[in-house]
Design a protein around this motif. Structure first.
Motif, PDB file in Angstrom:
ATOM      1  N   MET A 298       0.830  -1.205   0.000  1.00 21.67           N
ATOM      2  CA  MET A 298       0.000   0.000   0.000  1.00 21.67           C
ATOM      3  C   MET A 298       0.859   1.248   0.000  1.00 21.67           C
ATOM      4  N   VAL A 299       1.928   1.239   0.778  1.00 23.36           N
ATOM      5  CA  VAL A 299       2.807   2.400   0.895  1.00 23.36           C
ATOM      6  C   VAL A 299       3.470   2.707  -0.449  1.00 23.36           C
ATOM      7  N   GLN A 300       3.980   1.673  -1.111  1.00 22.57           N
ATOM      8  CA  GLN A 300       4.676   1.887  -2.386  1.00 22.57           C
ATOM      9  C   GLN A 300       3.739   2.510  -3.415  1.00 22.57           C
ATOM     10  N   LEU A 301       2.540   1.970  -3.506  1.00 19.14           N
ATOM     11  CA  LEU A 301       1.597   2.441  -4.525  1.00 19.14           C
ATOM     12  C   LEU A 301       0.965   3.781  -4.148  1.00 19.14           C
ATOM     13  N   ALA A 302       0.821   4.041  -2.854  1.00 17.46           N
ATOM     14  CA  ALA A 302       0.248   5.320  -2.419  1.00 17.46           C
ATOM     15  C   ALA A 302       1.160   6.485  -2.771  1.00 17.46           C
ATOM     16  N   VAL A 303       2.460   6.217  -2.948  1.00 15.89           N
ATOM     17  CA  VAL A 303       3.383   7.251  -3.406  1.00 15.89           C
ATOM     18  C   VAL A 303       3.494   7.232  -4.929  1.00 15.89           C
ATOM     19  N   ILE A 324      10.427   2.127  -7.622  1.00 19.26           N
ATOM     20  CA  ILE A 324       9.225   1.614  -6.938  1.00 19.26           C
ATOM     21  C   ILE A 324       8.642   0.440  -7.713  1.00 19.26           C
ATOM     22  N   LYS A 325       8.494   0.605  -9.030  1.00 20.82           N
ATOM     23  CA  LYS A 325       7.868  -0.448  -9.843  1.00 20.82           C
ATOM     24  C   LYS A 325       8.672  -1.751  -9.809  1.00 20.82           C
ATOM     25  N   ALA A 326       9.991  -1.625  -9.740  1.00 25.93           N
ATOM     26  CA  ALA A 326      10.844  -2.819  -9.763  1.00 25.93           C
ATOM     27  C   ALA A 326      10.584  -3.713  -8.567  1.00 25.93           C
ATOM     28  N   GLY A 327      10.156  -3.151  -7.456  1.00 24.87           N
ATOM     29  CA  GLY A 327       9.950  -3.959  -6.262  1.00 24.87           C
ATOM     30  C   GLY A 327       8.548  -4.524  -6.100  1.00 24.87           C
ATOM     31  N   LEU A 328       7.618  -4.142  -6.968  1.00 23.01           N
ATOM     32  CA  LEU A 328       6.225  -4.555  -6.777  1.00 23.01           C
ATOM     33  C   LEU A 328       5.983  -6.065  -6.958  1.00 23.01           C
ATOM     34  N   PRO A 329       6.563  -6.717  -7.972  1.00 26.71           N
ATOM     35  CA  PRO A 329       6.267  -8.147  -8.147  1.00 26.71           C
ATOM     36  C   PRO A 329       6.602  -9.000  -6.931  1.00 26.71           C
ATOM     37  N   LYS A 334       2.498 -16.571  -4.998  1.00 19.97           N
ATOM     38  CA  LYS A 334       1.995 -17.486  -6.023  1.00 19.97           C
ATOM     39  C   LYS A 334       1.098 -18.563  -5.437  1.00 19.97           C
ATOM     40  N   LYS A 335       1.406 -19.001  -4.223  1.00 18.37           N
ATOM     41  CA  LYS A 335       0.615 -20.065  -3.601  1.00 18.37           C
ATOM     42  C   LYS A 335      -0.818 -19.600  -3.332  1.00 18.37           C
ATOM     43  N   LEU A 336      -0.975 -18.405  -2.805  1.00 11.89           N
ATOM     44  CA  LEU A 336      -2.306 -17.877  -2.517  1.00 11.89           C
ATOM     45  C   LEU A 336      -2.934 -17.216  -3.738  1.00 11.89           C
ATOM     46  N   GLY A 337      -2.109 -16.819  -4.684  1.00 13.36           N
ATOM     47  CA  GLY A 337      -2.633 -16.185  -5.891  1.00 13.36           C
ATOM     48  C   GLY A 337      -3.088 -14.762  -5.658  1.00 13.36           C
ATOM     49  N   THR A 338      -2.280 -14.019  -4.925  1.00 18.49           N
ATOM     50  CA  THR A 338      -2.664 -12.639  -4.633  1.00 18.49           C
ATOM     51  C   THR A 338      -1.454 -11.824  -4.191  1.00 18.49           C
ATOM     52  N   ILE A 339      -1.564 -10.512  -4.346  1.00 20.64           N
ATOM     53  CA  ILE A 339      -0.599  -9.632  -3.716  1.00 20.64           C
ATOM     54  C   ILE A 339      -0.808  -9.683  -2.206  1.00 20.64           C
ATOM     55  N   MET A 340       0.258  -9.414  -1.448  1.00 16.51           N
ATOM     56  CA  MET A 340       0.204  -9.450   0.009  1.00 16.51           C
ATOM     57  C   MET A 340       0.404  -8.040   0.563  1.00 16.51           C
ATOM     58  N   ARG A 341      -0.039  -7.828   1.771  1.00 13.90           N
ATOM     59  CA  ARG A 341       0.192  -6.527   2.414  1.00 13.90           C
ATOM     60  C   ARG A 341       1.672  -6.343   2.713  1.00 13.90           C
ATOM     61  N   HIS A 369      -7.100  -1.479  -1.617  1.00 16.21           N
ATOM     62  CA  HIS A 369      -6.474  -0.215  -1.986  1.00 16.21           C
ATOM     63  C   HIS A 369      -5.316  -0.419  -2.969  1.00 16.21           C
ATOM     64  N   PRO A 370      -4.382  -1.346  -2.722  1.00 18.98           N
ATOM     65  CA  PRO A 370      -3.335  -1.591  -3.727  1.00 18.98           C
ATOM     66  C   PRO A 370      -3.908  -2.103  -5.060  1.00 18.98           C
ATOM     67  N   LEU A 371      -4.953  -2.939  -4.985  1.00 20.00           N
ATOM     68  CA  LEU A 371      -5.561  -3.414  -6.233  1.00 20.00           C
ATOM     69  C   LEU A 371      -6.130  -2.252  -7.033  1.00 20.00           C
ATOM     70  N   LEU A 372      -6.733  -1.301  -6.343  1.00 19.81           N
ATOM     71  CA  LEU A 372      -7.270  -0.124  -7.019  1.00 19.81           C
ATOM     72  C   LEU A 372      -6.157   0.648  -7.714  1.00 19.81           C
ATOM     73  N   ASN A 373      -5.039   0.837  -7.033  1.00 21.99           N
ATOM     74  CA  ASN A 373      -3.931   1.571  -7.637  1.00 21.99           C
ATOM     75  C   ASN A 373      -3.272   0.779  -8.765  1.00 21.99           C
ATOM     76  N   LEU A 374      -3.169  -0.535  -8.610  1.00 23.01           N
ATOM     77  CA  LEU A 374      -2.647  -1.361  -9.710  1.00 23.01           C
ATOM     78  C   LEU A 374      -3.556  -1.255 -10.932  1.00 23.01           C
ATOM     79  N   SER A 375      -4.862  -1.219 -10.703  1.00 23.08           N
ATOM     80  CA  SER A 375      -5.797  -1.107 -11.831  1.00 23.08           C
ATOM     81  C   SER A 375      -5.626   0.229 -12.553  1.00 23.08           C
TER      82      SER A 375
END
Length: 735
Positions: A298-303, A324-329, A334-341, A369-375
């Motif tokens: 959330m912090v990375q994307l909020a900036v 910032i973008k380089a660190g997002l992946p 992969k196990k849960l199939g989602t981004i994590m907090r 919130h991060p999903l919204l910013n990723l979108s």
């Protein structure tokens, strides 16, 4: 039966003797009468269907109050009062220029001796036709909490007579608070039938001979005793705007946001306290010098997203965005199939000192919130963001279905076990998450065209019915919800979604501070129309405010082809105007060192860098108690692109403190745009020089006006204009 205070019992007994009116004024549905009893001046309002409410406009302990002078005027009466405690001046007026009349009474006191104020009665008494308060009933829809607006919104239900919005102009009482060393928080409230404002008990005395305001109350009346939620919400917004137009408001000053942004950008990039490094990637800390907490997505994307707004506006490239973008992946599991907090590679740093600071624990809104910013990035063509977003959607939907669109506060991501179900006992979970989830689903639908996402948005939105003012969990998410619901209305034409959108907005405006805290440390920064981040937060916060600011800009743009309430246009535009004025005071560089907390809860506060404090407090408390908020850095990057209009080839920018739309400018051609908001309030427009060259010859016109606007020359040769809201502007360039 209602228990009464001795003040109410005494007042009811004296009022039942029907004292002669000092002044009367009828209106279409109400009748106002000013009467004097032994210790008070009352304004009695006769309501429809036999209701009556009385307002104690002036009070003096004892039974010796005397009216020594009175003077009537077209809208009311001025009274001079004398009693043992000193001389009081009382102004009473009733504004009937619109459908809802507004009563205002302002009272000041010149104490005859130094006075300690141990207690004071409330100033509203519902006493019924027969002056019997126990035989009345009512419903309080919303009221002041903490240092928010000093207001009450209520309906009398026995008899079913009317609805009123009461607002105490607490700005006017700053002199009392300063002298007595008291806070004006939690001063408006009460229990039926005794409600309203009472002076906080003093810690220091009022000084003899020094005039001080004791009350400045505004009351808007509606003959409609609302009982349906959509009607109640619309009425609140309309009555609030009705009072707002009459409310004394502080002036604003131009702040040069290009320089503020440059300062903030430099410190964001260069200050070591803003960064941590994990597994070869650099990440923003949430707070300056907070090295204990692992990086959060959330912090990375909020900036990142405000930086993107600035880059698109300025046409500059910022290397920090690539960092910032380089660190997002690395946030994707992969196990849960989602981004994590929390960054999975650093989760072992979590020590569990707070419920959410445990591996795989999710705060419900932190997923969306991060999903919204990723979108938002994905819709702009960012492939990495698109993959992270789409790959996480099935997990988000599974969670929504599991909780039946009613999210708890904290849950485990691997098991969906609830860690904390409710914000407080009986209050439920994070109620506005259904709205931000709907927003995420709308973004997915826009990105992919898949109907299932639109269906999800609609299902989630419908679960918000019946929440009223309780929908608000976190300000920015409630604001995002309002915009998503407006979009759903435009897509489906279902009025329910527009009504729910208004409900979100009403809940936001219920959590603002419509007064300026001019006592204690509050004298060093403006606070008028500031917004609280949570429904129970004791302070205002930069991150939530700047995101609401951006969401409100988007709301007005989405609403341009929708016939929304005029009160909504007015209130949104005014929030934006005041945010642009006061947001700079979140930077500790703008504040005296004596009011900054030396030992914040998280990290440290460096008063020399342009990184915003999380918190601005009540006037008697130090600010920065939580920390210096790196993820609030979007402040300036959100303001500059939305309030400075650039003209190709010309040595000036156009600045407005109201939102705008439809900007068109071509070299050598006319410039045109629309200022949004409401024409009943004016905003500031400036031509801000960007070079030493002379501004070419020009004339500025407002559509519908024959004469060009005249400018005032201000600092640095800039030109300033006062423009009504909801105006179409054309600038003719002649050279």
């Amino acid at each position: 039966m209602h228990a009464l205070s001795p003040w109410a019992v005494t007042a009811s007994a004296e009022l039942s003797e029907n004292p002669a009116a000092i002044y009367e004024q009828p209106s279409a549905h109400f009748h106002f009468k000013v009467v004097a009893i032994s210790d008070s001046i009352w304004v009695q309002a006769e309501l429809p269907a036999g209701g009556r409410v009385s307002f104690r406009a002036a009070y003096s302990p004892g039974a010796d109050m005397e009216v020594t002078r009175s003077k009537q005027h077209p809208e009311g009466i001025e009274l001079e009062l004398k009693s043992a405690i000193g001389k009081q001046y009382l102004s009473i007026s009733i504004d009937q220029r619109e459908k809802s009349p507004v009563l205002r009474y302002t009272t000041s006191l010149i104490p005859v001796k130094d006075l300690m104020m141990p207690s004071w009665p409330k100033d509203i008494l519902f006493n019924g036709k027969n002056n019997n308060p126990e035989q009345t009933e009512g419903k309080i829809h919303a009221s002041q909490f903490g240092t928010r607006t000093g207001f009450l919104y209520l309906t009398e239900t026995r008899p079913k007579s009317a609805t009123i919005l009461y607002l105490q102009n607490l700005t006017a009482l700053s002199g009392y608070a300063e002298q007595t060393k008291t806070s004006l928080g939690d001063t408006v409230g009460g229990q039926w039938p005794e409600l309203g404002f009472s002076l906080p008990p003093s810690k220091e005395p009022l000084k003899a001979g020094k005039e001080v305001i004791l009350s400045d109350a505004f009351i808007a009346f509606s003959e409609d005793p609302v009982d349906k939620e959509p009607d109640m919400i619309k009425q609140y917004l309309d009555l609030l705007a009705r009072i707002y137009l009459l409310l004394p408001k502080p002036g604003t000053e131009y702040k040069h946001w290009p320089n503020i942004l440059d300062n903030g950008l430099k410190d964001l990039i260069d200050s070591p306290g803003c960064w941590s490094q994990v597994a070869g990637h650099k990440y923003f800390n949430a707070y300056v010098s907070d090295y204990e907490t692992p990086p959060e997505i959330m912090v990375q994307l909020a900036v990142l997203l405000p930086l993107l707004d600035y880059v698109e506006w300025s046409k500059k490239e910022l290397e920090v965005m690539k960092t910032i973008k380089a660190g997002l992946p690395a946030f994707y599991d992969k196990k849960l199939g989602t981004i994590m907090r929390w960054l999975p590679a650093a989760e072992d740093k979590l020590k569990g000192e707070e419920e959410q600071k445990v591996p795989k624990v999710m705060d419900s809104w932190y997923l969306h919130h991060p999903l919204l910013n990723l979108s938002r990035l994905a819709l702009k063509g960012d492939r990495t963001a698109k993959k992270l977003f789409l790959d996480s959607l099935d997990f988000a939907i599974r969670v929504a279905h599991h909780f039946e669109y009613q999210w708890p506060v904290f849950y485990k991501m691997d098991t969906l076990e609830v860690i904390k179900a409710e914000t407080a006992e009986g209050k439920g979970g994070e109620k506005d998450v259904a709205g931000i989830y709907a927003h995420v689903m709308l973004q997915a639908w826009e990105l992919t065209g898949e109907q299932r996402y639109l269906n999800e948005a609609g299902k989630a939105a419908k679960t918000l019915q019946g929440l009223g003012f309780e929908i608000f969990y976190q300000a920015n998410n409630t604001a995002f919800s309002s915009g998503a619901l407006l979009r759903l209305y435009k897509i489906t034409k279902n009025e329910l979604y527009l009504e729910l959108s208004y409900m979100c907005l009403a809940s936001i405006f219920r959590n603002v501070q419509l007064w300026d805290c001019n006592y204690g440390y509050g004298k060093h920064f403006p606070k008028f129309f500031s917004l609280y981040p949570l429904n129970d937060a004791p302070y205002t916060a930069v991150y939530e405010e700047q995101e609401v600011f951006c969401a409100f800009h988007d709301y007005l743009k989405h609403a341009e082809d929708v016939d929304i309430l005029p009160s909504v246009k007015l209130l949104i535009a005014e929030y934006i105007r005041y945010l642009v004025d006061r947001a700079v005071y979140y930077y500790p560089t703008m504040l005296p060192a004596k009011m900054l907390e030396e030992k914040p809860k998280i990290g440290e506060v460096d008063p020399k860098i342009w990184i915003a404090l999380e918190d601005l407090q009540d006037g008697w408390l130090k600010s920065g108690t939580v920390g210096q908020e790196v993820y609030g850095a979007g402040n300036a990057f959100g303001i500059l692109p939305r309030h400075y209009l650039q003209i190709p080839g010309l040595p000036f920018m156009i600045y407005t403190d109201y939102p705008t739309s439809g900007f068109k400018a071509r070299k050598g051609k006319n410039i045109s745009f629309k200022i949004l908001g409401d024409e009943r309030i004016s905003c500031r427009m400036m031509l801000v020089k960007t070079a030493s060259k002379k501004i070419p010859e020009f004339q500025i016109y407002i559509k519908g006006k024959k004469e060009p606007l005249k400018a005032t020359t201000v600092a640095n040769g800039n030109l300033e204009y006062l423009i009504p809201g909801n105006s179409s502007i054309t600038i003719h360039i002649y050279s």
